[in-house]
Design a protein around this motif. Structure first.
Motif, PDB file in Angstrom:
ATOM      1  N   ARG A 129      43.051  46.030  19.762  1.00 11.20           N
ATOM      2  CA  ARG A 129      42.515  46.675  18.571  1.00 11.20           C
ATOM      3  C   ARG A 129      42.075  45.605  17.571  1.00 11.20           C
ATOM      4  O   ARG A 129      41.000  45.677  17.000  1.00 11.20           O
ATOM      5  N   GLY A 130      42.903  44.603  17.387  1.00 14.46           N
ATOM      6  CA  GLY A 130      42.576  43.522  16.460  1.00 14.46           C
ATOM      7  C   GLY A 130      41.370  42.714  16.914  1.00 14.46           C
ATOM      8  O   GLY A 130      40.620  42.189  16.105  1.00 14.46           O
ATOM      9  N   ARG A 131      41.190  42.606  18.229  1.00 15.49           N
ATOM     10  CA  ARG A 131      40.114  41.778  18.767  1.00 15.49           C
ATOM     11  C   ARG A 131      38.781  42.523  18.762  1.00 15.49           C
ATOM     12  O   ARG A 131      37.732  41.932  18.536  1.00 15.49           O
ATOM     13  N   TYR A 132      38.814  43.838  19.037  1.00 16.22           N
ATOM     14  CA  TYR A 132      37.553  44.551  19.230  1.00 16.22           C
ATOM     15  C   TYR A 132      37.186  45.532  18.115  1.00 16.22           C
ATOM     16  O   TYR A 132      36.029  45.883  17.982  1.00 16.22           O
ATOM     17  N   ALA A 133      38.183  45.988  17.325  1.00 16.76           N
ATOM     18  CA  ALA A 133      37.857  46.937  16.259  1.00 16.76           C
ATOM     19  C   ALA A 133      36.922  46.337  15.200  1.00 16.76           C
ATOM     20  O   ALA A 133      36.079  47.049  14.662  1.00 16.76           O
ATOM     21  N   PRO A 134      37.025  45.020  14.885  1.00 16.33           N
ATOM     22  CA  PRO A 134      36.116  44.480  13.875  1.00 16.33           C
ATOM     23  C   PRO A 134      34.639  44.624  14.240  1.00 16.33           C
ATOM     24  O   PRO A 134      33.770  44.546  13.378  1.00 16.33           O
ATOM     25  N   HIS A 135      34.332  44.864  15.530  1.00 18.43           N
ATOM     26  CA  HIS A 135      32.930  45.030  15.914  1.00 18.43           C
ATOM     27  C   HIS A 135      32.331  46.308  15.337  1.00 18.43           C
ATOM     28  O   HIS A 135      31.134  46.556  15.506  1.00 18.43           O
ATOM     29  N   ALA A 136      33.166  47.115  14.673  1.00 21.96           N
ATOM     30  CA  ALA A 136      32.638  48.275  13.943  1.00 21.96           C
ATOM     31  C   ALA A 136      31.617  47.818  12.906  1.00 21.96           C
ATOM     32  O   ALA A 136      30.748  48.583  12.506  1.00 21.96           O
ATOM     33  N   SER A 137      31.708  46.549  12.490  1.00 21.57           N
ATOM     34  CA  SER A 137      30.745  46.054  11.493  1.00 21.57           C
ATOM     35  C   SER A 137      29.334  46.002  12.067  1.00 21.57           C
ATOM     36  O   SER A 137      28.372  45.887  11.322  1.00 21.57           O
ATOM     37  N   GLU A 138      29.218  46.047  13.397  1.00 27.32           N
ATOM     38  CA  GLU A 138      27.892  45.997  14.010  1.00 27.32           C
ATOM     39  C   GLU A 138      27.454  47.368  14.523  1.00 27.32           C
ATOM     40  O   GLU A 138      26.502  47.479  15.291  1.00 27.32           O
ATOM     41  N   ALA A 139      28.193  48.409  14.149  1.00 23.04           N
ATOM     42  CA  ALA A 139      27.828  49.755  14.609  1.00 23.04           C
ATOM     43  C   ALA A 139      26.421  50.095  14.131  1.00 23.04           C
ATOM     44  O   ALA A 139      26.023  49.735  13.021  1.00 23.04           O
ATOM     45  N   ALA A 140      25.666  50.773  14.991  1.00 24.58           N
ATOM     46  CA  ALA A 140      24.267  51.078  14.668  1.00 24.58           C
ATOM     47  C   ALA A 140      24.160  51.938  13.418  1.00 24.58           C
ATOM     48  O   ALA A 140      23.189  51.845  12.680  1.00 24.58           O
ATOM     49  N   ASN A 141      25.187  52.769  13.175  1.00 22.80           N
ATOM     50  CA  ASN A 141      25.084  53.683  12.037  1.00 22.80           C
ATOM     51  C   ASN A 141      25.802  53.172  10.789  1.00 22.80           C
ATOM     52  O   ASN A 141      26.045  53.918   9.867  1.00 22.80           O
ATOM     53  N   ARG A 142      26.155  51.876  10.789  1.00 22.06           N
ATOM     54  CA  ARG A 142      26.837  51.350   9.601  1.00 22.06           C
ATOM     55  C   ARG A 142      25.930  51.456   8.380  1.00 22.06           C
ATOM     56  O   ARG A 142      24.764  51.056   8.428  1.00 22.06           O
ATOM     57  N   PRO A 143      26.440  51.983   7.262  1.00 20.54           N
ATOM     58  CA  PRO A 143      25.617  52.017   6.056  1.00 20.54           C
ATOM     59  C   PRO A 143      25.376  50.597   5.548  1.00 20.54           C
ATOM     60  O   PRO A 143      26.333  49.866   5.301  1.00 20.54           O
ATOM     61  N   LEU A 144      24.105  50.199   5.453  1.00 25.61           N
ATOM     62  CA  LEU A 144      23.796  48.839   5.015  1.00 25.61           C
ATOM     63  C   LEU A 144      22.847  48.832   3.819  1.00 25.61           C
ATOM     64  O   LEU A 144      22.479  47.786   3.325  1.00 25.61           O
ATOM     65  N   GLN A 145      22.445  50.044   3.383  1.00 28.12           N
ATOM     66  CA  GLN A 145      21.568  50.081   2.222  1.00 28.12           C
ATOM     67  C   GLN A 145      22.047  51.136   1.245  1.00 28.12           C
ATOM     68  O   GLN A 145      22.629  52.145   1.648  1.00 28.12           O
ATOM     69  N   VAL A 146      21.775  50.859   0.001  1.00 33.26           N
ATOM     70  CA  VAL A 146      22.172  51.818  -1.038  1.00 33.26           C
ATOM     71  C   VAL A 146      21.358  53.101  -0.865  1.00 33.26           C
ATOM     72  O   VAL A 146      20.156  53.051  -0.613  1.00 33.26           O
ATOM     73  N   LYS A 147      22.064  54.226  -0.956  1.00 32.11           N
ATOM     74  CA  LYS A 147      21.383  55.514  -0.818  1.00 32.11           C
ATOM     75  C   LYS A 147      21.788  56.373  -1.996  1.00 32.11           C
ATOM     76  O   LYS A 147      22.967  56.529  -2.274  1.00 32.11           O
ATOM     77  N   VAL A 148      20.782  56.909  -2.700  1.00 31.87           N
ATOM     78  CA  VAL A 148      21.095  57.825  -3.800  1.00 31.87           C
ATOM     79  C   VAL A 148      20.433  59.158  -3.489  1.00 31.87           C
ATOM     80  O   VAL A 148      19.215  59.211  -3.296  1.00 31.87           O
ATOM     81  N   GLY A 149      21.229  60.186  -3.407  1.00 32.86           N
ATOM     82  CA  GLY A 149      20.705  61.509  -3.065  1.00 32.86           C
ATOM     83  C   GLY A 149      19.921  61.487  -1.762  1.00 32.86           C
ATOM     84  O   GLY A 149      18.875  62.126  -1.656  1.00 32.86           O
ATOM     85  N   GLY A 150      20.370  60.704  -0.793  1.00 29.97           N
ATOM     86  CA  GLY A 150      19.707  60.661   0.506  1.00 29.97           C
ATOM     87  C   GLY A 150      18.525  59.709   0.558  1.00 29.97           C
ATOM     88  O   GLY A 150      17.956  59.463   1.618  1.00 29.97           O
TER      89      GLY A 150
END
Lengths: 783, 178
Positions: free
Chosen positions: A266-287
């Motif tokens: 879990r410690g070795r592979y869970a951090p790869h969540a940072s590369e998930a395709a659906n990770r929010p990477l931009q500010v969104k206001v009202g969609g």
């Protein structure tokens, strides 16, 4: 302590050192393969050779393997000065290289390879052997580990870790003589929660990180930092490696007294969540996507005129972030909590109050008697690995649990392990009985084992233990006396810290304020209330409000419902401080910056007024003491004052089956977004003990399905018959809990549902042949 | 394909003689091999249940010991020594002749299901080199290519029921392969 001499150079050694340890400590570069500090010496690779210096007349110099020789005062060795020893090492390395492919330029291990280093070190440069190289089939080992069998030099480190150290049994050494392969009987992912460590212990590229492989970088080009694992409350030291603004791999950080050499999968592979395709990477206001800086958007959002705010921190965000949010809440005159679930808050705080003498992982390893309450493997794998070390030495380990657990599954193989299943509501009573039988003259069973132990350790899982059971476990420790230590696996990395910054009953108060309509805006940082234990209540309450500002780095249910989404940094992307389950304050350093701008949690302080900033500073000082631990250091433990805890009704013993949590070791809020790890999530099922099913009048087999009914909700799942589930309980996953909108301990109704279609007839036996044959007198693999 | 209750009872009884269950693993594996001619994957689960060793750990044993096998063999299993004494006395030619006579590669079952030929490490019959072993019980000495050819031909001529057990089963396996 003592001194030995290598090439006339005095070398200090510690008690218990072998000669190789001492030499390594003195920075003498002695080659070695099979030796590993955690796995010990076997003396099989014959590479760490030195020559003894005769101390008496008539004695001849001998070539010895330094890893198998205990360091003693006054020993003398020749290493560089020796005529023989370097030749031995060089010849051995040459032997290893006869079969090893010369694929360093395309090998994942290249540049970070023990074999490569040792080969260069001993000076072996040209291959004299012109025979054919042997080749072996690679085995597919699931989504996490990649196998390149030809590179193996048969040092046995992997099997020694997997079977001997971590007590796994689904990976082994096949064959004999010069025809040995390390593999599982069937292809597929490992059963052990610690399998990823064979990548770390392998001195060649035989086992490499399959996730890293997909986004590979030479390791010297990685940006690294001393970080802390954010995926359970143990707080293992890890080293994230990143390149071009993306996380590539995570490895254990060896310079630590917490987890020493290893981390769990879990410690070795869970951090790869940072590369998930659906990770929010931009500010969104009202969609709508916005280009403005995150902090400006946040400031704007908080300045809305008609808003009555509430603020929610998180047990997976660091201490400073939570303190800042707490002060922000007081600036906004808003209620604050760092918990999403009132019950978890009460249990966490109760456990934290009783954790002042919690055992470190080393204490657990050294314990002579351990009592585990709850499914430890599934909540804090590294804590359980420490339990396995005690188990391996034949120390008695007792376990009280309600759902299937990997540790409980070892009961058949480990004679000193005793597991008892029982519904959680009865745990407190059982522990109380244990306490009263301790005071009797003739204690027997578990009481006798605990009473006779010199250093007993009691471990609990706070999330699944009723408050009464948490208290009873601590009481048991108190009755056992000072030598006994009690610790609890807490729900998240910074649960200890989050407990320190939240008022009593804070999550219930915030939730009620929302439900009453007292607040109409909520700022959430790093939490996902909508998919936690109170998901249903939060979803209803949050549907009513106008402003839901969520700062997070995963695409959680709460992020999806937010009016303003501000992307934040993962643990590898910012600096901060976690407090682990023992109250150990450990800071972590940023490894890299993402290319798109995300909000660093430490920037949140800019939202505060001057006064509030000063208060954060002073609170931090009073909480952590004057010295902030530097990243990579093991930190110091704090012993905070007792926290006030509100009252909360808990589940009581009912007549029908009660729901208990069936966890698995790769499960955590963020880990669910790490694609590769999450792909190993077990299929949903309803776990029930065969005897209990019979008592309920249900006739079940492996093709049966059951419908669970609770609060007008229904869910039909395949049955998993397991004697590891307690009587009076049915075990389901977190996902099923969410779907049923149920709580731990809820009473349910079970009805038989339509059976699964019978499995197709088993394929003929011929299809089951493994590539490696028993009749291997011909080299085994190729007829 | 599974062990009968009676067989499991017998194995359980045998295992009880040892201080540790896993000590009975070799006996169980031999028992399964005697029944089927080899050790099928499904049997490993059954033996695992009896001995508390995982299927992988049982496979570690099987791959370590030459006399245990995970693949079916012909009615007759011929091992021919290729270690040093036999090698110097011409075992290479004997092996080549055996391969030719069986018509398949080492380790495979001849088309008629009669034989499987395997090279073997030293059988301890160096005084009679080149030596061989049939069905892990009958020893062969002073082998020559002619002798081994004749032997394999005689096995091919055996009727199916002249050797108890195996025959029908191996033909069934071969049918599956086709």
């Amino acid at each position: 302590m003592g001194t030995l001499y290598i090439d006339d150079q005095p070398v200090e050694f510690q008690p218990g050192d072998n000669v190789l340890d001492a030499a390594k400590r003195a920075n003498i570069e002695v080659p070695y393969f099979c030796y590993h500090p955690a796995l010990g010496a076997v003396g099989s690779c014959r590479v760490c050779a030195m020559e003894t210096v005769p101390s008496r007349e008539g004695e001849q110099p001998r070539t010895v393997m330094t890893c198998t020789l205990k360091a003693q005062d006054g020993m003398r060795f020749r290493f560089a000065q020796s005529d023989k020893a370097p030749g031995v090492s060089k010849t051995m390395v040459e032997f290893y290289m006869t079969r090893h492919p010369n694929d360093c330029p395309v090998c994942d291990e290249g540049g970070d390879c023990h074999l490569q280093n040792m080969t260069v070190e001993v000076g072996h440069a040209y291959r004299r052997f012109d025979g054919q190289k042997k080749t072996y089939p690679n085995q597919l080992l699931g989504p996490l580990v990649w196998n390149t069998a030809n590179r193996c030099i048969t040092c046995y480190r992997c099997v020694r870790f997997y079977q001997d150290y971590a007590l796994g049994d689904d990976f082994g050494a096949m064959g004999s003589r010069n025809n040995v392969l390390f593999r599982r009987i069937d292809d597929g992912a490992f059963d052990s929660p610690f399998a990823g460590n064979i990548i770390t212990v392998c001195p060649t590229g035989t086992f490499t990180d399959k996730v890293f492989r997909r986004k590979y970088s030479r390791t010297w080009m990685l940006k690294k930092s001393a970080s802390i694992c954010a995926h359970c409350s143990v707080g293992c030291h890890v080293e994230p490696g990143a390149r071009a603004g993306t996380l590539r791999r995570v490895v254990p950080n060896e310079n630590s007294a917490v987890n020493q050499y290893f981390i769990c999968d879990r410690g070795r592979y869970a951090p790869h969540a940072s590369e998930a395709a659906n990770r929010p990477l931009q500010v969104k206001v009202g969609g709508q996507l916005r280009q403005e800086p995150a902090l400006a958007v946040l400031r704007q959002a908080l300045a809305v005129s008609d808003a009555r705010w509430g603020v929610m921190g998180s047990a997976r965000e660091d201490v400073v972030t939570n303190l800042v949010l707490q002060q922000l809440a007081s600036d906004l005159n808003a209620p604050f909590t760092a918990f999403t679930d009132p019950l978890t808050e009460v249990r966490t705080k109760t456990a934290v109050n009783l954790s002042l003498s919690a055992p470190s992982l080393q204490d657990i390893e050294a314990a002579d008697c351990i009592l585990v309450v709850g499914e430890l493997t599934e909540h804090a794998p590294m804590m359980e690995l420490a339990v396995r070390q005690a188990l391996k030495q034949g120390k008695p380990v007792m376990m009280l649990h309600a759902a299937a657990s990997l540790l409980a599954g070892m009961v058949r193989k480990q004679r000193s392990l005793q597991a008892q299943t029982q519904a959680p509501v009865l745990w407190a009573e059982t522990l109380q009985k244990l306490i009263s039988s301790l005071s009797q003259e003739q204690a027997d069973g578990w009481a006798a084992l605990l009473k006779n132990a010199k250093a007993p350790v009691l471990l609990g899982v706070a999330e699944v233990m009723p408050t009464a059971a948490i208290k009873a476990l601590a009481e048991l420790a108190a009755v056992l006396g000072e030598q006994a230590r009690v610790g609890f696996a807490l729900p998240a990395a910074n649960s200890f810290g989050a407990a320190q910054v939240s008022q009593a009953g804070s999550s219930e108060q915030l939730l009620e304020a929302l439900e009453r309509g007292d607040i109409n805006a909520l700022l959430v940082v790093g939490a996902d209330p909508m998919s936690g234990w109170q998901g249903e209540r939060w979803s209803k309450a949050l549907a009513k409000i106008q402003h839901l500002v969520v700062v997070d780095h995963i695409h959680s249910a709460t992020v999806q419902a937010a009016t303003v989404v501000v992307p934040s940094a993962t643990v590898s992307e910012h600096n901060g401080v976690f407090i682990n389950y023992e109250g150990r304050v450990q800071s972590f350093a940023k490894a890299y910056s993402r290319e798109t701008q995300v909000l660093l949690q430490e920037e949140l302080i800019a939202l505060l007024s001057g006064d509030a900033r000063a208060r954060v500073q002073s609170q931090l000082l009073s909480m952590l003491g004057s010295v902030m631990p530097s990243p990579g250091s093991t930190g110091s433990r704090i012993k905070p004052a007792t926290l006030p805890i509100g009252q909360l009704a808990e589940a009581v013993l009912g007549n029908g089956p009660a729901l208990v949590l069936q966890g698995w070791h790769g499960e955590e809020e963020v880990a669910g977004f790490a694609t590769e790890l999450a792909s190993l999530t077990p299929h949903d099922s309803v776990g029930i003990a065969p005897a209990y099913a019979k008592a309920l009048g249900l006739t079940l087999d492996k093709n049966s399905r059951l419908t669970i009914s609770v609060h007008n909700k229904q869910l039909t799942l395949p049955v998993s018959l397991s004697a590891q589930v307690a009587e009076g309980c049915v075990a389901v996953s977190r996902r099923a809990f969410a779907e049923l909108q149920a709580r731990l301990g809820d009473e349910v109704k079970l009805t038989a549902a339509m059976r699964l279609s019978e499995e197709p007839a088993a394929p003929s036996v011929v299809a089951h042949f493994t590539p490696l044959q028993g009749d291997n007198s011909n080299g085994g693999l190729r007829p | 394909m599974s062990l009968t209750e009676h067989e499991i009872e017998h194995l359980r009884e045998h295992i009880e003689h040892y201080p540790e269950k896993r000590a009975g693993a070799i006996y169980c594996l031999y028992y399964v091999q005697d029944k089927y001619g080899y050790i099928p994957r499904a049997s490993l689960d059954e033996v695992s249940e009896l001995t508390d060793l995982s299927p992988t750990q049982l496979d570690e044993l099987i791959t370590f010991y030459t006399l245990l096998r995970r693949r079916p063999v012909g009615r007759r299993l011929i091992r021919i020594c290729d270690s040093i004494s036999c090698y110097t006395r011409g075992s290479e030619q004997v092996l080549a002749a055996a391969k030719e006579a069986s018509g398949v590669e080492f380790g495979q079952i001849s088309k008629d299901g009669a034989v499987t030929v395997l090279p073997s490490i030293c059988l301890g019959l160096c005084d009679r080199a080149p030596a061989g072993l049939v069905d892990d019980s009958e020893d062969l000495g002073e082998l020559t290519p002619e002798k081994i050819r004749d032997l394999i031909c005689s096995y091919a001529a055996e009727t199916l029921d002249s050797k108890s057990g195996g025959g029908q089963q191996i033909l069934a396996v071969l049918k599956d392969q086709q």
